[in-house]
Scaffold this motif. Structure first.
Motif, mmCIF file in Angstrom:
data_model
loop_
_atom_site.group_PDB
_atom_site.id
_atom_site.type_symbol
_atom_site.label_atom_id
_atom_site.label_comp_id
_atom_site.label_asym_id
_atom_site.label_seq_id
_atom_site.Cartn_x
_atom_site.Cartn_y
_atom_site.Cartn_z
ATOM 1 N N UNK A 1 52.278 5.149 54.523
ATOM 2 C CA UNK A 1 51.370 4.638 54.318
ATOM 3 C C UNK A 1 50.843 3.706 52.977
ATOM 4 N N UNK A 2 50.224 2.776 53.403
ATOM 5 C CA UNK A 2 50.016 2.129 52.194
ATOM 6 C C UNK A 2 49.053 1.237 51.423
ATOM 7 N N UNK A 3 49.201 1.035 50.304
ATOM 8 C CA UNK A 3 47.258 1.210 49.738
ATOM 9 C C UNK A 3 47.230 -0.068 48.581
ATOM 10 N N UNK A 4 45.769 -0.677 48.388
ATOM 11 C CA UNK A 4 45.698 -1.831 47.544
ATOM 12 C C UNK A 4 44.911 -0.620 46.171
ATOM 13 N N UNK A 5 44.911 -1.135 45.206
ATOM 14 C CA UNK A 5 44.161 -0.278 44.412
ATOM 15 C C UNK A 5 43.723 -0.471 42.793
ATOM 16 N N UNK B 1 40.117 8.100 43.131
ATOM 17 C CA UNK B 1 40.586 7.598 41.888
ATOM 18 C C UNK B 1 41.012 8.291 41.730
ATOM 19 N N UNK B 2 42.173 7.470 41.220
ATOM 20 C CA UNK B 2 43.178 8.121 39.938
ATOM 21 C C UNK B 2 43.137 7.516 38.290
ATOM 22 N N UNK B 3 43.167 9.051 37.886
ATOM 23 C CA UNK B 3 43.264 8.749 36.516
ATOM 24 C C UNK B 3 44.614 9.216 35.813
ATOM 25 N N UNK B 4 44.964 10.370 36.330
ATOM 26 C CA UNK B 4 46.525 11.195 35.698
ATOM 27 C C UNK B 4 47.427 9.464 35.473
ATOM 28 N N UNK B 5 48.214 10.103 34.444
ATOM 29 C CA UNK B 5 48.722 8.888 34.007
ATOM 30 C C UNK B 5 50.384 8.871 34.517
ATOM 31 N N UNK B 6 50.851 9.953 35.148
ATOM 32 C CA UNK B 6 51.841 9.398 36.043
ATOM 33 C C UNK B 6 52.013 8.628 37.121
ATOM 34 N N UNK B 7 50.675 8.627 37.782
ATOM 35 C CA UNK B 7 50.029 8.377 39.359
ATOM 36 C C UNK B 7 50.972 6.880 39.102
ATOM 37 N N UNK B 8 51.275 6.592 39.665
ATOM 38 C CA UNK B 8 52.170 4.942 40.371
ATOM 39 C C UNK B 8 51.514 3.992 39.697
ATOM 40 N N UNK B 9 49.843 3.993 40.235
ATOM 41 C CA UNK B 9 49.600 3.073 40.280
ATOM 42 C C UNK B 9 48.794 3.164 39.101
#
Length: 267
Positions: free
Chosen positions: A110-114, A142-150
């Motif tokens: 899976x690929x995505x744009x953020x 939405x991704x807020x955790x600082x360990x998320x790659x994005x």
């Protein structure tokens, strides 16, 4: 137009070198993206030798490129660079879609744009993996955790004080000096390597790899993400995914007329 002794069409008098070059560029279209020297010469009313010289100059500047199998020419990515300030205002989602689709086909994942809203990475486009078992999310997640790659990708460009502020608002609500220093070292590695990795750190079952997309100012405006089930990706394969992700992010950057800025090392 007149003919010379060799049967070539004579050049129109009074035409400037710039207007001739523009006329050559305007010959290319969506319907006819590939053209040969003879085709172009007939359309613009120049000698084939003159067209060849113009094409050679345009090719050296990246404004046209040669299709090796046919020896014909097409418009080059340098056109996008010239139009960078205008193209940077285009919708990143629309520009990135073909590259995301190609990346999904290439990796099988899976690929995505953020995009970044200042505190969170927001999913705005996604191409699901072709595999039955895959990781997908709904658009707008939405991704807020600082360990998320994005999130790592976006925070790697933020000043240290901003990074500390985001860490302080994390799940634990606190971040001591050692944690701050370790995370800043991690972000420095992201900047140096060109992509960020989340190997089962936010979810034991998922691997995420993300790379930055830049606009014409050299600012990070988006992140390309590859998301995959952890069982399918060994630690050794992460670098391969990271390279593919960074290459796609660079392609989207080029399509936006952007380029990475020269940034000083993080303190």
């Amino acid at each position: 137009m007149t003919q010379n002794g060799n049967g070539d069409q004579a050049e129109t008098r009074g035409a400037s070198p710039i207007s001739n070059a523009v006329a050559v560029l305007r010959c290319f279209s969506v319907d006819e993206p590939l053209l040969g020297v003879t085709d172009i010469a007939a359309r613009v009313g120049l000698h084939k030798s003159s067209v060849s010289r113009i094409l050679a100059l345009l090719e050296s500047e990246g404004l046209v490129e040669r299709d090796e199998p046919t020896r014909r020419f097409r418009l080059g990515l340098g056109i996008i660079g010239i139009a960078g300030p205008l193209l940077a205002d285009l919708d990143e989602r629309r520009v990135a879609y073909p590259a995301l689709r190609e990346l999904a086909e290439r990796t099988g994942e899976t690929t995505a744009l953020l995009l970044w809203n200042g505190t969170e990475a927001v999913s705005v486009e996604q191409i699901p993996s072709r595999h039955q078992v895959k990781h997908t999310t709904t658009l707008g997640t939405r991704y807020a955790t600082t360990l998320s790659a994005s999130v790592q990708v976006f925070l790697a460009t933020e000043p240290p004080e901003r990074v500390r502020e985001v860490l302080a608002k994390g799940a634990s609500g606190t971040a001591d000096d050692d944690e701050l220093a370790a995370y800043e070292r991690r972000l420095a590695e992201v900047s140096e390597r060109g992509y960020a990795v989340n190997y089962g750190e936010t979810s034991e079952e998922e691997v995420g790899v993300a790379a930055p997309v830049y606009d014409h100012r050299g600012d990070v405006v988006a992140a390309v993400l590859i998301s995959a089930p952890r069982f399918r990706i060994s630690p050794e394969q992460v670098a391969e995914l990271g390279k593919a992700c960074a290459e796609t992010a660079a392609e989207v950057t080029r399509r936006l007329g952007g380029a990475p800025a020269d940034r000083s090392p993080r303190p």
